[in-house]
Design a protein around this motif. Sequence first.
Motif, PDB file in Angstrom:
ATOM      1  N   GLU A  82      22.230  29.325  72.435  1.00  0.00           N
ATOM      2  CA  GLU A  82      22.053  27.711  72.338  1.00  0.00           C
ATOM      3  C   GLU A  82      22.411  28.066  73.878  1.00  0.00           C
ATOM      4  N   ASN A  83      21.533  26.766  75.316  1.00  0.00           N
ATOM      5  CA  ASN A  83      21.830  26.350  76.614  1.00  0.00           C
ATOM      6  C   ASN A  83      20.945  24.772  76.850  1.00  0.00           C
ATOM      7  N   HIS A  84      21.578  24.068  76.519  1.00  0.00           N
ATOM      8  CA  HIS A  84      20.890  23.190  76.608  1.00  0.00           C
ATOM      9  C   HIS A  84      21.712  21.619  76.982  1.00  0.00           C
ATOM     10  N   MET A  85      21.168  20.761  77.068  1.00  0.00           N
ATOM     11  CA  MET A  85      21.797  19.514  77.618  1.00  0.00           C
ATOM     12  C   MET A  85      22.218  18.563  76.283  1.00  0.00           C
ATOM     13  N   GLY A 110      28.074  15.355  76.558  1.00  0.00           N
ATOM     14  CA  GLY A 110      28.870  15.514  77.716  1.00  0.00           C
ATOM     15  C   GLY A 110      29.112  16.708  78.098  1.00  0.00           C
ATOM     16  N   LYS A 111      28.465  18.031  77.710  1.00  0.00           N
ATOM     17  CA  LYS A 111      28.675  19.048  78.856  1.00  0.00           C
ATOM     18  C   LYS A 111      27.797  20.059  78.061  1.00  0.00           C
ATOM     19  N   ARG A 112      27.320  20.825  78.904  1.00  0.00           N
ATOM     20  CA  ARG A 112      26.342  21.719  78.217  1.00  0.00           C
ATOM     21  C   ARG A 112      26.496  22.124  77.119  1.00  0.00           C
ATOM     22  N   ALA A 113      25.603  23.174  76.307  1.00  0.00           N
ATOM     23  CA  ALA A 113      26.246  23.989  75.322  1.00  0.00           C
ATOM     24  C   ALA A 113      25.730  25.213  76.196  1.00  0.00           C
ATOM     25  N   ILE A 114      26.307  26.262  75.458  1.00  0.00           N
ATOM     26  CA  ILE A 114      25.640  26.837  76.642  1.00  0.00           C
ATOM     27  C   ILE A 114      26.679  28.542  75.407  1.00  0.00           C
ATOM     28  N   ASP A 156      27.821  16.649  69.706  1.00  0.00           N
ATOM     29  CA  ASP A 156      28.890  16.694  70.160  1.00  0.00           C
ATOM     30  C   ASP A 156      29.401  15.419  69.705  1.00  0.00           C
ATOM     31  N   ARG A 157      31.065  15.441  69.887  1.00  0.00           N
ATOM     32  CA  ARG A 157      31.586  14.824  69.567  1.00  0.00           C
ATOM     33  C   ARG A 157      31.589  13.087  70.121  1.00  0.00           C
ATOM     34  N   HIS A 158      30.872  13.173  71.654  1.00  0.00           N
ATOM     35  CA  HIS A 158      31.100  11.581  72.292  1.00  0.00           C
ATOM     36  C   HIS A 158      29.293  10.925  72.086  1.00  0.00           C
ATOM     37  N   ALA A 159      28.326  12.465  71.700  1.00  0.00           N
ATOM     38  CA  ALA A 159      27.730  11.346  71.558  1.00  0.00           C
ATOM     39  C   ALA A 159      26.791  11.183  70.173  1.00  0.00           C
ATOM     40  N   SER A 160      28.536  11.385  69.024  1.00  0.00           N
ATOM     41  CA  SER A 160      28.457  10.669  67.965  1.00  0.00           C
ATOM     42  C   SER A 160      29.153  10.034  67.086  1.00  0.00           C
TER      43      SER A 160
END
Length: 244
Positions: free
Chosen positions: A145-148, A121-125, A171-175
């Motif tokens: 980490e730096n990924h989508m 849902g949001k880039r992890a940086i 993230d919670r959006h994905a799972s």
Amino acid sequence: MLNIGLILPDVLGTYGDDGNALVLRQRARMRGIDAEIHRFTLGEAIPENLDVYTLGGGEDTAQILAAEHLIADGGLTRAANAGRPIFAVCAGLQVLGSSFRAGGQTVAGVGLLDMETGTLGKRAIGEVVSEPQLDDVNEPLTGFENHMGATILGADAYPLGRLSKGVGNADRHASADLEDGEAQILAEGAVQGSIVATYMHGPALARNPQLADYLLARAMGVDLKQLQPLNIPAVAQLRRERLA
């Protein structure tokens, strides 16, 4: 002679992850073990009989090219089937799964890891820290980490680490709709067979010397405890700073 394969650094070398091969070579040489790095770029055949392999990160187009080449060539798959250790980072992790998102489409991966990668849902940086889930590895894992990518592990893969800081795989959006959603959002990286994969840059093996030695031990066919310890104050200081 320890032969280290640096796989597709021309397309999977965006974030300095080539350094992982350098760390493996240096830690071997500091123990009196001859070691060499062999680079294989896009279009070159990948031998299946090297001792250990490393893959790094890259952007969408490069990632698609890497997946197409690795599938068509088949050398890395044969190496994995033979139990050769493979260390993959970020885009390298995604490429080794069954599928990933790149360039607005779902792309077939190499299929060596039981996982699929969608979109966060949001880039992890930022900094990421986890507790390792590998046998004989007990020091906290640290990286950047730096990924989508939102990577969901299947039944045949398990996390490299249990997350204590950062986003990790998903993230919670994905799972949200998964039965094991809570476990998925605590997962960082993936392990299956001889493959160890992570979203950690750094390079990861510079920041996690015990993980580097785990891969060296696997490459040499010995137990981790059989490797001569290395006392490198600069590495210890780096870990203290990052873990703080």
